[in-house]
Design a protein around this motif. Structure first.
Motif, PDB file in Angstrom:
ATOM      1  N   LEU A 117       0.811  -1.218   0.000  1.00 47.02           N
ATOM      2  CA  LEU A 117       0.000   0.000   0.000  1.00 47.02           C
ATOM      3  C   LEU A 117       0.841   1.263   0.000  1.00 47.02           C
ATOM      4  N   SER A 118       2.019   1.199   0.526  1.00 47.53           N
ATOM      5  CA  SER A 118       2.867   2.392   0.573  1.00 47.53           C
ATOM      6  C   SER A 118       3.805   2.489  -0.628  1.00 47.53           C
ATOM      7  N   SER A 119       3.663   1.576  -1.586  1.00 45.30           N
ATOM      8  CA  SER A 119       4.524   1.620  -2.774  1.00 45.30           C
ATOM      9  C   SER A 119       4.221   2.879  -3.578  1.00 45.30           C
ATOM     10  N   PRO A 120       5.213   3.402  -4.288  1.00 44.35           N
ATOM     11  CA  PRO A 120       5.009   4.614  -5.090  1.00 44.35           C
ATOM     12  C   PRO A 120       3.899   4.458  -6.138  1.00 44.35           C
ATOM     13  N   GLU A 121       3.774   3.268  -6.706  1.00 42.46           N
ATOM     14  CA  GLU A 121       2.748   3.045  -7.726  1.00 42.46           C
ATOM     15  C   GLU A 121       1.343   3.168  -7.141  1.00 42.46           C
ATOM     16  N   ILE A 122       1.143   2.552  -5.992  1.00 42.04           N
ATOM     17  CA  ILE A 122      -0.175   2.610  -5.343  1.00 42.04           C
ATOM     18  C   ILE A 122      -0.464   4.024  -4.881  1.00 42.04           C
ATOM     19  N   GLN A 123       0.522   4.717  -4.366  1.00 41.44           N
ATOM     20  CA  GLN A 123       0.335   6.098  -3.930  1.00 41.44           C
ATOM     21  C   GLN A 123       0.000   7.007  -5.111  1.00 41.44           C
ATOM     22  N   ALA A 124       0.680   6.801  -6.228  1.00 38.25           N
ATOM     23  CA  ALA A 124       0.402   7.591  -7.425  1.00 38.25           C
ATOM     24  C   ALA A 124      -1.024   7.334  -7.923  1.00 38.25           C
ATOM     25  N   PHE A 125      -1.431   6.077  -7.897  1.00 40.12           N
ATOM     26  CA  PHE A 125      -2.797   5.734  -8.296  1.00 40.12           C
ATOM     27  C   PHE A 125      -3.809   6.377  -7.354  1.00 40.12           C
ATOM     28  N   ALA A 126      -3.566   6.277  -6.065  1.00 38.78           N
ATOM     29  CA  ALA A 126      -4.498   6.808  -5.070  1.00 38.78           C
ATOM     30  C   ALA A 126      -4.683   8.319  -5.214  1.00 38.78           C
ATOM     31  N   SER A 127      -3.622   9.015  -5.564  1.00 34.13           N
ATOM     32  CA  SER A 127      -3.757  10.463  -5.724  1.00 34.13           C
ATOM     33  C   SER A 127      -4.246  10.834  -7.127  1.00 34.13           C
ATOM     34  N   GLY A 128      -3.930  10.039  -8.118  1.00 33.23           N
ATOM     35  CA  GLY A 128      -4.292  10.367  -9.489  1.00 33.23           C
ATOM     36  C   GLY A 128      -5.675   9.931  -9.921  1.00 33.23           C
ATOM     37  N   PHE A 129      -6.172   8.836  -9.376  1.00 31.77           N
ATOM     38  CA  PHE A 129      -7.466   8.298  -9.814  1.00 31.77           C
ATOM     39  C   PHE A 129      -8.619   9.277  -9.588  1.00 31.77           C
ATOM     40  N   VAL A 167      -8.567  12.469  -9.485  1.00 32.71           N
ATOM     41  CA  VAL A 167      -8.382  13.576 -10.436  1.00 32.71           C
ATOM     42  C   VAL A 167      -8.838  13.150 -11.819  1.00 32.71           C
ATOM     43  N   MET A 168      -8.455  11.951 -12.232  1.00 32.75           N
ATOM     44  CA  MET A 168      -8.864  11.441 -13.532  1.00 32.75           C
ATOM     45  C   MET A 168     -10.384  11.360 -13.633  1.00 32.75           C
ATOM     46  N   VAL A 169     -11.029  10.862 -12.595  1.00 31.20           N
ATOM     47  CA  VAL A 169     -12.491  10.751 -12.601  1.00 31.20           C
ATOM     48  C   VAL A 169     -13.131  12.139 -12.715  1.00 31.20           C
ATOM     49  N   LEU A 170     -12.624  13.104 -11.979  1.00 32.76           N
ATOM     50  CA  LEU A 170     -13.131  14.474 -12.048  1.00 32.76           C
ATOM     51  C   LEU A 170     -12.964  15.039 -13.464  1.00 32.76           C
ATOM     52  N   HIS A 171     -11.824  14.809 -14.090  1.00 29.55           N
ATOM     53  CA  HIS A 171     -11.579  15.290 -15.450  1.00 29.55           C
ATOM     54  C   HIS A 171     -12.518  14.610 -16.446  1.00 29.55           C
ATOM     55  N   LEU A 172     -12.753  13.319 -16.253  1.00 27.15           N
ATOM     56  CA  LEU A 172     -13.691  12.604 -17.122  1.00 27.15           C
ATOM     57  C   LEU A 172     -15.102  13.152 -16.985  1.00 27.15           C
ATOM     58  N   ILE A 173     -15.531  13.366 -15.757  1.00 27.32           N
ATOM     59  CA  ILE A 173     -16.879  13.895 -15.522  1.00 27.32           C
ATOM     60  C   ILE A 173     -17.023  15.262 -16.187  1.00 27.32           C
ATOM     61  N   ALA A 174     -16.026  16.121 -16.010  1.00 25.16           N
ATOM     62  CA  ALA A 174     -16.075  17.452 -16.631  1.00 25.16           C
ATOM     63  C   ALA A 174     -16.190  17.336 -18.147  1.00 25.16           C
ATOM     64  N   THR A 175     -15.432  16.418 -18.741  1.00 28.87           N
ATOM     65  CA  THR A 175     -15.457  16.259 -20.185  1.00 28.87           C
ATOM     66  C   THR A 175     -16.802  15.708 -20.656  1.00 28.87           C
ATOM     67  N   PHE A 176     -17.370  14.760 -19.935  1.00 36.77           N
ATOM     68  CA  PHE A 176     -18.690  14.235 -20.303  1.00 36.77           C
ATOM     69  C   PHE A 176     -19.779  15.291 -20.148  1.00 36.77           C
TER      70      PHE A 176
END
Length: 146
Positions: free
Chosen positions: A9-21, A23-32
């Protein structure tokens, strides 16, 4: 030596996903939301009512409106891919929609007689309209990456 669940859970990949996901969903919603708004505005600007024609079973209107959705989505997708923030997405998305809706109106004006032919269910008119709208969408999308 195995990793613990805590290490994973503390791996950089999981942390990047946790912070980025989120944001991605918000950007998708705005675009839709922008896509839906563009489709509604287009529906209000057209001389024919495609949704009503589609409900009546008019295939040409369905093809034409499908082309509109794709034509709006292509530059919005590029705008989403080149933007770095929600504000960026909204600003470029609105600019893209305005330009694309203007281009659609010009295409509708240049290809005179097509609305009547689409109302009458002529698929060939709808296909030509879709091709013209997709062509303008692709050029606009390329301009965004310029």
């Amino acid at each position: 030596m195995g990793s613990t669940f805590s290490d994973i859970l503390s791996s950089p990949e999981i942390q990047a996903f946790a912070s980025g996901f989120p944001v991605m969903v918000l950007h998708l919603i705005a675009t839709f939301v922008l896509l839906a708004a563009g489709a509604v505005v287009y529906g209000l600007l057209t001389p024919w009512k495609e949704i009503a024609l589609i409900r009546e079973g008019n295939s040409a209107a369905s093809v034409a409106f499908g082309g509109v959705l794709l034509g709006l989505a292509i530059p919005l997708a590029v705008s989403l891919s080149v933007s770095t923030s929600l504000r960026d997405i909204v600003l470029w998305g609105i600019a893209t929609l305005v330009l694309q809706l203007l281009a659609f109106r010009i295409v509708d004006a240049v290809l005179t007689g097509l609305p009547q032919r689409i109302q009458e269910g002529e698929i060939s008119a709808a296909v030509l309209l879709v091709a013209a709208k997709l062509a303008t969408a692709l050029v606009l999308a390329a301009a965004l990456t310029g």
